[in-house]
Scaffold this active site. Structure first.
Site, PDB file in Angstrom:
ATOM      1  N   HIS A  52       0.815  -1.213   0.000  1.00  0.00           N
ATOM      2  CA  HIS A  52       0.000   0.000   0.000  1.00  0.00           C
ATOM      3  C   HIS A  52       0.853   1.268   0.000  1.00  0.00           C
ATOM      4  CE1 HIS A  52       0.533  -0.381   4.480  1.00  0.00           C
ATOM      5  NE2 HIS A  52       0.576   0.939   4.398  1.00  0.00           N
ATOM      6  N   ASP A  79       0.434  -7.637   1.291  1.00  0.00           N
ATOM      7  CA  ASP A  79       0.823  -6.246   1.530  1.00  0.00           C
ATOM      8  C   ASP A  79       2.344  -6.073   1.540  1.00  0.00           C
ATOM      9  OD1 ASP A  79       0.528  -3.577   1.879  1.00  0.00           O
ATOM     10  OD2 ASP A  79      -0.326  -3.663   3.900  1.00  0.00           O
ATOM     11  N   SER A 105       5.059   2.164   7.890  1.00  0.00           N
ATOM     12  CA  SER A 105       4.714   1.115   6.940  1.00  0.00           C
ATOM     13  C   SER A 105       5.934   0.683   6.139  1.00  0.00           C
ATOM     14  CB  SER A 105       3.631   1.614   5.979  1.00  0.00           C
ATOM     15  OG  SER A 105       2.427   1.849   6.658  1.00  0.00           O
TER      16      SER A 105
END
Length: 566
Positions: free
Chosen positions: A167, A198, A276
């Site tokens: 993402h 992911d 992230s």
């Protein structure tokens, strides 16, 4: 705690995990030299010394001056200076004042440079990821949204590759990487994007980027209460940040970005926007996971999630085998627990048999050729399945049997044992990914659409529902669309759910303006299988009128325009 007042309106939602939103470049932040660097003992090596030490509660132990009678010394007042970063080294200066100076005749000399705290070398492999995104506009599929920039984290692995979150680089237009302590941003190329897990893999063509950097080494799956340290570039500053915690839970998690369920770690280390893609290290400096999402709710705090090494290695090996990402296979069945003794007896199970009942089999899955509804799934690859759908994992732990399936690769075979009409059968099945009627993602491709006479036809996907109804689409979308999203199964590989997304107002479609997100069932009496078949039938129609049959018994007609001769 006192009783909470119940608020009026909709029933409160259960806490759900959310992906760690990458740090937006236009976000206003307040930073200073004192708060930019988050210091953690879990990521440092302390030079050994024979001098007695006393714990300060936080940070590294500080040295205490020797004195004759320690019992008579009151608690010293400590002045801790800020962390000073110099040539990749961190120095923590601690001075002790107060009563200890009066009771001690021995003064500890200041720390020498050779005895300073040194940062773990693995941190040098952590990079900052800068990405420019241009997302498709699912509501107006012929155009794209305004581009925006974001920053997140990543880390260097072997083979001149970099891992980050999927993402973080979704719908990327340009990706750049910056190493720790460098002022240069290097253009990166996206090699593979694993939406389900992911994870994304990048590379940099510039040889200068790889100079002087050692790749991160992966460690084994950690145990509960093992220490982990998350490193990245979260919101709140521009320099690298380190937070520490422990592994508090390990189970099959819902991956928000990929709408799948895979093995995941829950940790109590702080994970914020921008973390992230950053690595999670164990106490040996080996990577044991990738930070990717957190739980946001008013009743919880410090709950972060990490992608563990088995999932990471599956992604890497899958890419190395196929030169592309092929995904995680699934069994393609819906199942029911068999914990009720009467249910087990009715299904012909003996007292020593355990398993789960197959409710439905996906028509597009290879398993549909051998498995049937009401079969009792007893084992997978020789591992017995319990009545609650779990299998042994580690000492004192159990996990959902879907973990066994996710460890396989697309195209591999597995042996399943089932109970059917009180007889046991063994089947050798080929694992694959099956087609969903409403796909969870469209793998970075632009949405398909077809326009005729102002009627905009498109296909339904989870990104489309999120674009139309927001993050709470599971509550706000029409019931019929949600029912198909949650329960409907595609009968063929090319089946799609086609809807009239909107009607562009014009004189030729007066009276049809209120048709919004309504499924198209048939055209001139023929069922609509997918968007391509609808466009083909319309273009080749010779009837006087174009008749579209919608759900809720709605029809609309459009007189066919004469074809122009060229």
């Amino acid at each position: 705690m006192g009783d909470q007042k119940r608020r009026r309106g909709r029933k409160p939602k259960n806490p759900v995990a959310d992906t760690m939103d990458f740090q937006m470049n236009n976000t206003e932040t307040t930073s200073s030299a004192a708060i930019d660097d988050v210091f953690s003992v879990g990521n440092v090596e302390i030079a050994e010394d024979d001098s007695p030490v006393a714990s300060t509660g936080r940070g590294r132990p500080c040295k205490v001056a020797k004195h004759a009678d320690t019992s008579a010394v009151a608690s010293p007042v400590r002045n801790i200076s800020r962390v000073v970063e110099n040539n990749g080294e961190c120095v923590l200066a601690v001075s002790v004042a107060g009563d200890i100076a009066r009771h001690s005749s021995v003064v500890e000399p200041p720390p020498r440079w050779e005895n300073v705290v040194k940062v773990v070398p693995s941190m040098d492999a952590v990079v900052k990821v800068f990405c420019v995104h241009t997302e498709p506009n699912f509501s107006l599929p012929w155009q794209r949204k305004r581009q925006y920039s974001s920053s997140s984290s990543g880390f260097i692995i072997g083979g001149r590759r970099v891992l980050t979150n999927a993402h973080s680089v979704e719908h990327h237009t340009q990706v750049k990487l910056k190493k720790r302590g460098s002022d240069t941003k290097y253009l990166a190329t996206v090699l593979a994007i694993g939406t389900e897990c992911d994870i994304a893999m990048l590379t940099v063509n510039d040889d200068e980027f790889w100079e002087g950097v050692s790749p991160v080494e992966f460690g084994s799956l950690p145990a509960l209460q093992d220490a982990v340290t998350v490193v990245g570039y979260p919101i709140g500053g521009d320099t690298i940040s380190v937070t520490s915690g422990v592994v508090s839970r390990m189970e099959i998690l819902s991956y928000v970005h990929g709408s799948t369920e895979l093995l995941g770690l829950q940790i109590d280390a702080a994970i914020n926007s921008g973390n992230s893609g950053g690595p999670a290290f164990n106490d040996k400096g080996n990577c044991v996971g990738i930070a990717f999402q957190s739980l946001k709710h008013e009743d919880v705090e410090n709950i972060g999630y990490v992608i563990p090494t088995p999932v990471i290695m599956h992604f890497i090996i899958d890419y190395e085998r196929n030169k592309e990402y092929t995904g995680f296979p699934t069994l393609g069945v819906e199942w029911q627990k068999m914990e009720n003794p009467d249910l087990r007896m009715a299904m012909g199970m003996t007292s020593d048999q355990k398993g789960v009942r197959i409710r439905r089999v996906e028509p597009t899955a290879p398993e549909s050729q051998v498995l049937k509804p009401s079969d009792i799934l007893l084992s997978f690859d020789g591992i017995d399945i319990a009545n609650d759908g779990t299998v042994p994992f580690r000492h004192g732990e159990r996990i959902g049997f879907s973990y066994l399936v996710s460890q396989k690769y697309t195209g591999e075979n597995s042996v399943v044992k089932v109970l059917r009409n009180s007889e046991i059968f063994e089947f050798n099945i080929k694992l694959a990914t099956y087609k969903r009627l409403i796909p969870a993602h469209i793998k970075g491709r632009p949405p398909s659409y077809y326009i005729i006479a102002g009627f905009v036809f498109t296909t339904v996907s989870v990104p489309y529902l999120r674009s139309e109804y927001g993050k709470d689409y599971e509550y706000d979308a029409p019931v019929k669309l949600l029912d198909k999203h949650l329960h409907a199964m595609a009968q063929s590989e090319d089946e799609q759910l086609v809807v009239v997304s909107q009607v562009l107002v014009a004189d030729i479609n007066i009276g049809y303006e209120d048709i919004v997100n309504t499924q198209v069932l048939a055209f001139n009496g023929k069922p609509v299988k997918n968007l391509k078949s609808l466009a083909s039938m319309v273009e080749n129609c010779d009837d006087e009128f174009l008749k579209f049959e919608l759900e809720y018994q709605q029809w609309f007609y459009r007189q066919r325009l004469p074809r122009q001769q060229h």
